[in-house]
Design a protein around this motif. Sequence first.
Motif, PDB file in Angstrom:
ATOM      1  N   UNK A  80     -13.893   5.469  14.930  1.00 13.14           N
ATOM      2  CA  UNK A  80     -14.281   6.549  14.027  1.00 13.14           C
ATOM      3  C   UNK A  80     -14.884   5.941  12.755  1.00 13.14           C
ATOM      4  N   UNK A  81     -15.796   6.688  12.154  1.00 10.79           N
ATOM      5  CA  UNK A  81     -16.385   6.273  10.880  1.00 10.79           C
ATOM      6  C   UNK A  81     -15.490   6.755   9.739  1.00 10.79           C
ATOM      7  N   UNK A  82     -15.730   6.217   8.573  1.00 11.34           N
ATOM      8  CA  UNK A  82     -14.972   6.662   7.400  1.00 11.34           C
ATOM      9  C   UNK A  82     -15.206   8.153   7.160  1.00 11.34           C
ATOM     10  N   UNK A  83     -16.432   8.629   7.339  1.00 16.60           N
ATOM     11  CA  UNK A  83     -16.696  10.055   7.151  1.00 16.60           C
ATOM     12  C   UNK A  83     -15.915  10.911   8.151  1.00 16.60           C
ATOM     13  N   UNK A  84     -15.769  10.450   9.378  1.00 20.10           N
ATOM     14  CA  UNK A  84     -14.982  11.195  10.352  1.00 20.10           C
ATOM     15  C   UNK A  84     -13.511  11.245   9.950  1.00 20.10           C
ATOM     16  N   UNK A  85     -12.999  10.151   9.433  1.00 24.11           N
ATOM     17  CA  UNK A  85     -11.603  10.125   8.993  1.00 24.11           C
ATOM     18  C   UNK A  85     -11.426  11.015   7.765  1.00 24.11           C
ATOM     19  N   UNK A  86     -12.372  10.971   6.852  1.00 23.86           N
ATOM     20  CA  UNK A  86     -12.319  11.830   5.668  1.00 23.86           C
ATOM     21  C   UNK A  86     -12.294  13.314   6.071  1.00 23.86           C
ATOM     22  N   UNK A  87     -12.948  13.664   7.170  1.00 24.80           N
ATOM     23  CA  UNK A  87     -13.043  15.051   7.623  1.00 24.80           C
ATOM     24  C   UNK A  87     -11.772  15.554   8.319  1.00 24.80           C
ATOM     25  N   UNK A  88     -10.806  14.669   8.580  1.00 23.41           N
ATOM     26  CA  UNK A  88      -9.539  15.117   9.153  1.00 23.41           C
ATOM     27  C   UNK A  88      -8.815  16.019   8.161  1.00 23.41           C
ATOM     28  N   UNK A  89      -7.773  16.684   8.599  1.00 23.95           N
ATOM     29  CA  UNK A  89      -7.003  17.569   7.723  1.00 23.95           C
ATOM     30  C   UNK A  89      -6.013  16.746   6.898  1.00 23.95           C
ATOM     31  N   UNK A 142       0.832  -1.204   0.000  1.00 19.86           N
ATOM     32  CA  UNK A 142       0.000   0.000   0.000  1.00 19.86           C
ATOM     33  C   UNK A 142       0.869   1.258   0.000  1.00 19.86           C
ATOM     34  N   UNK A 143       0.339   2.347  -0.529  1.00 19.51           N
ATOM     35  CA  UNK A 143       1.123   3.582  -0.542  1.00 19.51           C
ATOM     36  C   UNK A 143       1.366   4.099   0.877  1.00 19.51           C
ATOM     37  N   UNK A 144       2.486   4.774   1.046  1.00 18.45           N
ATOM     38  CA  UNK A 144       2.847   5.314   2.354  1.00 18.45           C
ATOM     39  C   UNK A 144       1.990   6.533   2.684  1.00 18.45           C
ATOM     40  N   UNK A 145       1.894   6.818   3.972  1.00 18.65           N
ATOM     41  CA  UNK A 145       1.147   7.966   4.471  1.00 18.65           C
ATOM     42  C   UNK A 145       1.951   8.600   5.593  1.00 18.65           C
ATOM     43  N   UNK A 146       2.004   9.908   5.604  1.00 15.83           N
ATOM     44  CA  UNK A 146       2.640  10.633   6.711  1.00 15.83           C
ATOM     45  C   UNK A 146       1.548  11.108   7.661  1.00 15.83           C
ATOM     46  N   UNK A 169      -4.085  15.800   0.667  1.00 16.88           N
ATOM     47  CA  UNK A 169      -4.528  15.342  -0.650  1.00 16.88           C
ATOM     48  C   UNK A 169      -5.752  14.445  -0.442  1.00 16.88           C
ATOM     49  N   UNK A 170      -6.260  13.889  -1.505  1.00 19.81           N
ATOM     50  CA  UNK A 170      -7.422  13.006  -1.456  1.00 19.81           C
ATOM     51  C   UNK A 170      -7.143  11.807  -0.536  1.00 19.81           C
ATOM     52  N   UNK A 171      -7.949  11.594   0.508  1.00 24.73           N
ATOM     53  CA  UNK A 171      -7.706  10.499   1.448  1.00 24.73           C
ATOM     54  C   UNK A 171      -8.218   9.139   0.993  1.00 24.73           C
ATOM     55  N   UNK A 172      -8.874   9.077  -0.137  1.00 25.72           N
ATOM     56  CA  UNK A 172      -9.546   7.842  -0.565  1.00 25.72           C
ATOM     57  C   UNK A 172      -8.671   6.586  -0.484  1.00 25.72           C
ATOM     58  N   UNK A 173      -7.402   6.610  -0.922  1.00 24.01           N
ATOM     59  CA  UNK A 173      -6.615   5.367  -0.876  1.00 24.01           C
ATOM     60  C   UNK A 173      -6.415   4.789   0.529  1.00 24.01           C
ATOM     61  N   UNK A 174      -6.581   5.613   1.561  1.00 30.39           N
ATOM     62  CA  UNK A 174      -6.318   5.164   2.926  1.00 30.39           C
ATOM     63  C   UNK A 174      -7.570   4.962   3.760  1.00 30.39           C
ATOM     64  N   UNK A 175      -8.721   5.373   3.265  1.00 24.91           N
ATOM     65  CA  UNK A 175      -9.928   5.351   4.095  1.00 24.91           C
ATOM     66  C   UNK A 175     -10.297   3.959   4.599  1.00 24.91           C
ATOM     67  N   UNK A 176     -10.098   2.958   3.808  1.00 28.80           N
ATOM     68  CA  UNK A 176     -10.410   1.597   4.248  1.00 28.80           C
ATOM     69  C   UNK A 176      -9.230   0.924   4.936  1.00 28.80           C
ATOM     70  N   UNK A 177      -8.084   1.593   4.957  1.00 28.99           N
ATOM     71  CA  UNK A 177      -6.852   0.965   5.433  1.00 28.99           C
ATOM     72  C   UNK A 177      -6.378   1.457   6.790  1.00 28.99           C
TER      73      UNK A 177
END
Length: 121
Positions: free
Chosen positions: A88-97, A50-54, A100-108
């Motif tokens: 947390x729900x996926x929507x709550x995680x999406x609402x974090x700062x 999976x792609x890295x995330x900071x 870039x687009x968080x989609x690749x990490x939302x399920x991970x």
Amino acid sequence: GALLVADLVTHEFDIKQAIGNTQGRDLQVVRTVALFYLNALDQAWREDGLPALRILTEDKALDIGGKEPDTSVEMSWWEIGRVVSGRRSIDQVRALTWSDDPTPWLDELFVFGPRETALEE
């Protein structure tokens, strides 16, 4: 031992949330539990390619996953533990700062899967 501590601390804060107690969120054990969960994610992400995330905390930048990350997200140590442990729900995680687009990490980002509904704490 680390798994037991993570489980105990996570459930302790579940109980505190249920009674409206917000004390202790800045304790060292909260950071320790967050690091435990992130280590598990880092290992799984590397194995799965999976792609890295900071992750930018109050005092540190943490890279999880493979190569140099292109995307970052801001979370407190407290929030890391709550997200990764499935509070947390996926929507709550999406609402974090996010940078870039968080989609690749939302399920991970969840060791135990996300909540279906938002949990406000």
